[in-house]
Design a protein around this motif. Structure first.
Motif, PDB file in Angstrom:
ATOM      1  N   TYR B 107      36.169  52.179  33.665  1.00  0.00           N
ATOM      2  CA  TYR B 107      35.795  51.140  32.589  1.00  0.00           C
ATOM      3  C   TYR B 107      36.384  49.771  33.348  1.00  0.00           C
ATOM      4  O   TYR B 107      35.652  48.493  32.997  1.00  0.00           O
ATOM      5  N   GLU B 109      36.615  48.725  36.450  1.00  0.00           N
ATOM      6  CA  GLU B 109      35.709  48.486  37.343  1.00  0.00           C
ATOM      7  C   GLU B 109      34.299  47.919  36.584  1.00  0.00           C
ATOM      8  O   GLU B 109      34.157  46.572  37.117  1.00  0.00           O
ATOM      9  N   LEU B 110      34.029  48.489  35.519  1.00  0.00           N
ATOM     10  CA  LEU B 110      32.742  48.056  35.006  1.00  0.00           C
ATOM     11  C   LEU B 110      33.042  46.471  34.466  1.00  0.00           C
ATOM     12  O   LEU B 110      32.229  45.665  34.316  1.00  0.00           O
ATOM     13  N   LEU B 111      34.322  46.484  33.829  1.00  0.00           N
ATOM     14  CA  LEU B 111      34.422  45.173  33.252  1.00  0.00           C
ATOM     15  C   LEU B 111      34.865  44.105  33.919  1.00  0.00           C
ATOM     16  O   LEU B 111      34.499  42.938  33.536  1.00  0.00           O
ATOM     17  N   LEU B 112      35.224  44.452  35.243  1.00  0.00           N
ATOM     18  CA  LEU B 112      35.492  43.488  36.288  1.00  0.00           C
ATOM     19  C   LEU B 112      34.160  43.121  36.617  1.00  0.00           C
ATOM     20  O   LEU B 112      33.807  41.613  36.779  1.00  0.00           O
ATOM     21  N   ALA B 113      33.173  43.572  36.984  1.00  0.00           N
ATOM     22  CA  ALA B 113      31.754  43.208  37.095  1.00  0.00           C
ATOM     23  C   ALA B 113      31.189  42.601  36.084  1.00  0.00           C
ATOM     24  O   ALA B 113      30.332  41.649  36.543  1.00  0.00           O
TER      25      ALA B 113
END
Lengths: 338, 338
Positions: B107, B109-113
DNA sequence: CTGTTAGCGCATTCAG
DNA sequence: CTGAATGCGCTAACAG
């Protein structure tokens, strides 16, 4: 944050190549691929989902709107949906409408601006012109639990009429005649169903329903408790109560606690919905369990169908079918025969 | 969907003008403004949040990560945060980590993206190198309820030591000596605090704690119930139990139901956390209430501070202070003196 | 008070 | 198998 260009530069390739190794969208020489991968790692590069969305017209986020995430039923639904989305790398925007149509509208507006890929929504039940907007932009809309006046998408829910009937019938067979039922706005599709089942059960038993036992109350604990207290105070008070959602259940329990009435000796009770606490009550409460996992499966499933269908660019709008699942009456110890 | 250019064309102005009436970012002749507004309405134009984010580097979305939204405590937190964000037109991405560090990592990682503007997170408690990534990109991180080994941001929580002490002390004063406490992973900051308070209370009473009464169990209802049953089965079984979260509470209640033990006659019980069901039990359960609204206020508040500070571009990283609030022991009827 | 233009970070033609 | 160039929709200088 580094961009795709930084990566390209460091790897000594074009941005196109970087993009393609990122997306596996064309064959890249293993050697150059390695260089790209290495550059990515070195720079700690993360593709911007924003930029990607702008070019692809896909956000990979879907939204779920519910009335109150604090209600375990909706919390489970949100959780279930989230669980099924995470493996796909999809993000979930959660919106609490608090049963207010204007808040719902504001959110719909926001989600439109955000260009979400799809929506799963337990609507407030008020007419909402914005739904049409989603439909006309071909953004899939899936209604869960409830249905608005003019749905622009399929509904995934439980057969409320059937479970309303089952609960009432159960009580009727136990010998109860004065069965009260507590609910919110009668226009709500869930309430209509449950109340319809309630009425039908009386009809099938060749009994007439006492309209004074149908209590319509605000969606507010104090109001419900009040309503329940009045019901219990009358000298011809009901021998059984059906509480059609969590707030109703809590309100009834509250009123019974206040009046020192015991379940099931003083009164029989059926609760919507089931949750871990309900089973641990003394006595364990008879409750209606909705198949949350299946509801979520169906919702995600129809949403996905709508999404793939939309992508196939076929102009014809295929109407996806509603999904109606069965709820279950979990018989525990809060109802006795009389 | 129409774009800003369609609007500009229809209104006979430049896209800049449209943008400026949209954002009130410079004075526009009332007349032209009207034309623009009219064009917008006619086209049903909605600015793309995506494109806007790409240029402004601001997404107006924040994320909240919790272990389980199905736990009323976290559900209330999510709801509280959502409530406070909605008026600002901010979107909330909700992530369920399910207490799994790898899911948490995915998550993050996803939020960083996604380039979220900020994060409010109840971490799993495992070390997470990705936190550093947020910090280095100056994306504000606010920890709520719990704290990871190497926090990269302020914590907003309750004084767990104090409330652990208060609960234990209360039981001790009622005359209990064999007081069991159920908890998850002892490394969790919440557990450390609560357990620390428990121990300190014994020390202050000049008693030694019986380590066999500290039950560490999995975060799983069946496991907890098992653990509780064992505790209750011993011939020297505890006279009181402290359950340090909802699962623990449910597990104990389950075990007591199985063994037909009654509260408070057979055993006294203190539950974390408070919720509407707890008060309606027979007997009403003594519980620890955390000030959820205040926690949310504090979290949003420090997040906003971090956000504005970040925008002021001052290079120095100001460390924002932790916020420690008081939890409250709600005395009801599940504890008796012996 | 308003228009022109560049560019945000990426995917995607079209050439080569 | 790879690169150059274009554009997604918008804001923000910079001119005028």
């Amino acid at each position: 944050m580094p961009t795709i260009r930084d990566v390209a530069k460091l790897a000594g390739v074009s941005t196109a190549t970087v993009s393609h190794v990122l997306n596996n969208s064309r064959t890249v020489l293993p050697e150059t691929r390695q260089q790209v991968l290495h550059a990515i790692e070195q720079l700690n590069y993360r593709p911007s989902a924003i930029a990607r969305s702008l070019t692809t017209n896909v956000t990979r986020t879907i939204a779920v709107l519910v009335a109150d995430i604090t209600n375990p039923f909706f919390a489970s639904i949100v959780r279930g949906i989230e669980d099924r989305l995470e493996p796909h790398g999809l993000n979930l925007i959660v919106c609490n409408t608090d049963e207010q149509a204007d808040r719902e509208a504001r959110y719909l507006e926001l989600l439109l601006a955000r260009r979400v890929d799809g929506l799963i929504i337990a609507p407030t039940g008020e007419a909402q012109t914005l739904f049409h907007e989603f439909a006309s932009h071909r953004i899939p809309l899936v209604f869960i639990d409830r249905k608005p006046p003019h749905p622009h998408g399929p509904l995934v829910a439980v057969d409320n009429h059937a479970i309303g009937y089952a609960a009432t019938n159960y009580l009727l067979r136990l010998g109860h005649r004065r069965i009260a039922i507590l609910a919110r706005k009668p226009m709500l599709s869930t309430v209509m169903g449950r109340l319809g089942g309630y009425r039908q059960a009386f009809i099938d038993h060749r009994l007439t329903v006492d309209e004074s036992l149908i209590a319509i109350t605000e969606h507010d604990l104090a109001a419900v408790a009040n309503s329940a207290r009045q019901l219990l105070a009358s000298n011809q008070h009901p021998t059984a109560i059906i509480a059609t959602n969590q707030i109703m259940s809590l309100g009834v329990l509250q009123a019974m606690q206040d009046r020192h009435l015991k379940c099931p000796d003083d009164i029989s009770l059926i609760c919507f919905d089931d949750n871990p606490w309900v089973a641990l009550f003394t006595p364990p409460l008879t409750a209606v369990r909705q198949p949350v996992a299946e509801l979520c499966d169906a919702a995600i499933n129809t949403l996905q169908q709508a999404l793939t269908h939309q992508r196939s660019k076929s102009v014809e709008k295929t109407i996806l079918p509603d999904v109606l699942l069965k709820a279950e009456l979990i018989q525990r110890a809060s109802c006795k025969s009389i």
